[in-house]
Design an enzyme around this catalytic site. Structure first.
Site, PDB file in Angstrom:
ATOM      1  N   HIS A  67      39.692  17.689   3.725  1.00 20.71           N
ATOM      2  CA  HIS A  67      40.195  16.481   4.383  1.00 20.71           C
ATOM      3  C   HIS A  67      41.704  16.444   4.186  1.00 20.71           C
ATOM      4  O   HIS A  67      42.201  16.739   3.102  1.00 20.71           O
ATOM      5  CB  HIS A  67      39.568  15.225   3.758  1.00 20.71           C
ATOM      6  N   ASP A 146      30.873   2.304   6.379  1.00 28.11           N
ATOM      7  CA  ASP A 146      32.320   2.525   6.532  1.00 28.11           C
ATOM      8  C   ASP A 146      32.805   2.000   7.876  1.00 28.11           C
ATOM      9  O   ASP A 146      33.906   1.475   7.977  1.00 28.11           O
ATOM     10  CB  ASP A 146      32.654   4.014   6.390  1.00 28.11           C
ATOM     11  N   ARG A 153      38.801  -4.038   7.690  1.00 26.55           N
ATOM     12  CA  ARG A 153      40.059  -3.781   6.957  1.00 26.55           C
ATOM     13  C   ARG A 153      41.225  -3.676   7.918  1.00 26.55           C
ATOM     14  O   ARG A 153      42.325  -4.160   7.654  1.00 26.55           O
ATOM     15  CB  ARG A 153      39.952  -2.467   6.162  1.00 26.55           C
ATOM     16  N   SER A 168      36.034   5.213   1.472  1.00 31.09           N
ATOM     17  CA  SER A 168      35.893   5.473   2.911  1.00 31.09           C
ATOM     18  C   SER A 168      35.897   6.983   3.185  1.00 31.09           C
ATOM     19  O   SER A 168      34.996   7.523   3.837  1.00 31.09           O
ATOM     20  CB  SER A 168      37.052   4.784   3.644  1.00 31.09           C
ATOM     21  N   LYS A 172      32.301   9.653   3.586  1.00 27.76           N
ATOM     22  CA  LYS A 172      32.062  10.382   4.844  1.00 27.76           C
ATOM     23  C   LYS A 172      31.890  11.879   4.566  1.00 27.76           C
ATOM     24  O   LYS A 172      31.054  12.544   5.162  1.00 27.76           O
ATOM     25  CB  LYS A 172      33.207  10.131   5.825  1.00 27.76           C
TER      26      LYS A 172
HETATM   27  N1  URA Z   1      41.113   7.278   6.721  1.00 27.97           N
HETATM   28  C1  URA Z   1      39.833   6.895   6.504  1.00 27.97           C
HETATM   29  O1  URA Z   1      38.895   7.513   6.978  1.00 27.97           O
HETATM   30  N2  URA Z   1      39.631   5.791   5.739  1.00 27.97           N
HETATM   31  C2  URA Z   1      40.627   5.079   5.191  1.00 27.97           C
HETATM   32  O2  URA Z   1      40.369   4.112   4.507  1.00 27.97           O
HETATM   33  C3  URA Z   1      41.964   5.490   5.432  1.00 27.97           C
HETATM   34  C4  URA Z   1      42.175   6.610   6.203  1.00 27.97           C
END
Ligand code: URA
Length: 425
Positions: A67, A146, A153, A168, A172
């Site tokens: 990521h 999420d 958010r 978050s 994932k």
């Molecule tokens: N990217 C995400 O997937 N989640 C976040 O909280 C911030 C950036």
């Protein structure tokens, strides 16, 4: 504490908690933080809010992902995933779209005619089994908690919270059923986190959460002040990815790919250590095996591998040769060495020309973007080219000057430094 977190996450997903209550809870975490154990509980609860991918026992230890916190010209994933597959790893890569000044892997891939990023979970798993990797968008069945939390958010300015970002992102990735993860956390003026201290804190939190869930996780901390590589813009970045997959890529991109993929090869036991893994990846970029895997993915996801049979076919199918695409070259008025290129100015100029989205509902023009022709460390004479801009309409007043002033020229020779400042884990 773990029970109450799990209850709240259940209430987020089944709708029994109102938006107001979820927002109060998010705001409390935003203002007061969350300790390490609670962050792990939250991340696990979010992972388990939907389906978690399972893989055949004989190769489940080979399933990995990476990521990146995002940057300008960051096409590392598009090279890293096929290179890892060529070296025997399995990569079910679920990526996002670009917003604001940063691009998104899905938008870049959608420059390829016919390419589908909306694979079902079954299609994703079948493709990973058959060719070793797939690159797709989020599906509704993974981490539904999420989706609701992020949307709330976003509208309540509570995105910038380390425990909320950690849960978050890591939930994932954990839902992909991976056994190893590398996080490319960027800092600098064109990064999500501008200060190194913030990036270090986020790195530690994400690594603790992912390791705490049994995923062998390392972080590569890297700078994001100048654009990565030479290409900025969706289709142009696919061209640069192909160049890198064929061993002709810019040094900074290849270094990030080899180091991050090398870490994953070592974590899965395919390589003895990161250095050996990095060499395996370097070889896959030079012997055609990574590029072949990329073509396999293009074909499996609806594109045509023959579109990459020659430079002309590739540029034409990516929409980079159309008569309606204009190009403007910008030249330096100073002699010396390129000292700096402000990635934020280049990205905002491309965004203004239509290469990205200002809001989630905007469409993107895949062919628009920039090719940087003079990189940091290059020696230039007055009148040498700095950058070519690809655009649809005449450039707005003042844009050329803004792009030109993104380049600083020094009278003294400039040394080029690695973008990687630290490897954690
Ligand atoms: N990217 C995400 O997937 N989640 C976040 O909280 C911030 C950036």
């Amino acid at each position: 504490m773990s029970d109450s977190i799990a209850d709240i996450v259940n209430g987020v997903v089944d709708g029994s908690l109102s938006d107001e209550l979820v927002i109060d809870w998010l705001r409390d975490i935003f203002e007061n933080g969350l300790d390490e154990n609670s962050t792990i509980f939250l991340t696990k609860a979010m992972r388990d809010s939907g389906k978690v991918l399972a893989w055949p026992k004989d190769w489940s230890h080979l399933v990995v992902d990476k990521h990146s916190t995002g940057g300008v010209g960051d096409k590392v994933s598009i090279i890293l995933a096929p290179a890892l597959a060529a070296c025997g790893l399995k990569v079910p890569m679920i990526s996002g779209r670009g917003l604001g000044h940063t691009g998104g892997t899905l938008d870049k891939l959608e420059s390829i005619a016919g390419f589908r990023v909306d694979l079902s979970i079954n299609e994703l798993q079948k493709q990973v089994g058959e060719i070793g990797f797939a690159m797709v968008g989020q599906t509704d069945s993974l981490t539904p908690a999420d989706r609701r939390m992020y949307a709330l958010r976003d509208v309540t300015s509570t995105v910038a919270s380390i425990p909320l970002i950690t849960s978050s992102i890591v939930s994932k990735k954990a839902a992909e059923g991976i056994s190893a993860l590398v996080l490319d956390v960027k800092y600098g003026r064109a990064a999500f986190m501008t200060e190194r201290e913030q990036a270090e804190a986020l790195s530690q939190s994400m690594a603790d959460a992912a390791n705490g869930m049994g995923i062998a996780t390392s972080v590569v901390l890297s700078t994001m002040d100048q654009p990565l590589g030479c290409a900025v813009g969706n289709a142009l970045e696919i061209v640069e990815s192909v160049e890198t997959l064929c061993g002709r890529g810019p040094h900074d991109i290849e270094e990030l790919v080899c180091v991050q993929a090398g870490i994953l090869l070592a974590a899965s036991g395919i390589a003895e250590n990161m250095e050996e893994g990095a060499l395996m990846i370097h070889n896959s970029l030079n012997d055609g095996s990574a590029f072949t895997k990329f073509l396999d993915m293009v074909e499996a996801q609806g594109g045509n591998r023959n579109d990459f049979a020659s430079d002309h076919a590739m540029l034409s199918s990516l929409g980079l040769l159309g008569d309606d695409l204009l190009s403007t070259e910008i030249y330096t008025e100073k002699k010396g060495w390129i000292k700096d290129i402000d990635a934020m100015s280049i990205a905002l100029a491309c965004l203004e020309l239509g290469s990205g989205r200002k809001t989630l509902s905007d469409s993107v023009d895949h062919a628009v973007g920039a090719i940087i022709e003079a990189q940091v460390g290059d020696e230039v004479e007055i009148g040498d080219p700095l950058v070519v801009i690809f655009h649809r309409e005449e450039l707005p007043d003042g844009l050329s000057e803004k792009i030109s002033s993104a380049f600083s020229v020094s009278l003294e020779q400039v040394m080029v430094e690695s973008r990687i400042s630290q490897i954690i884990g």
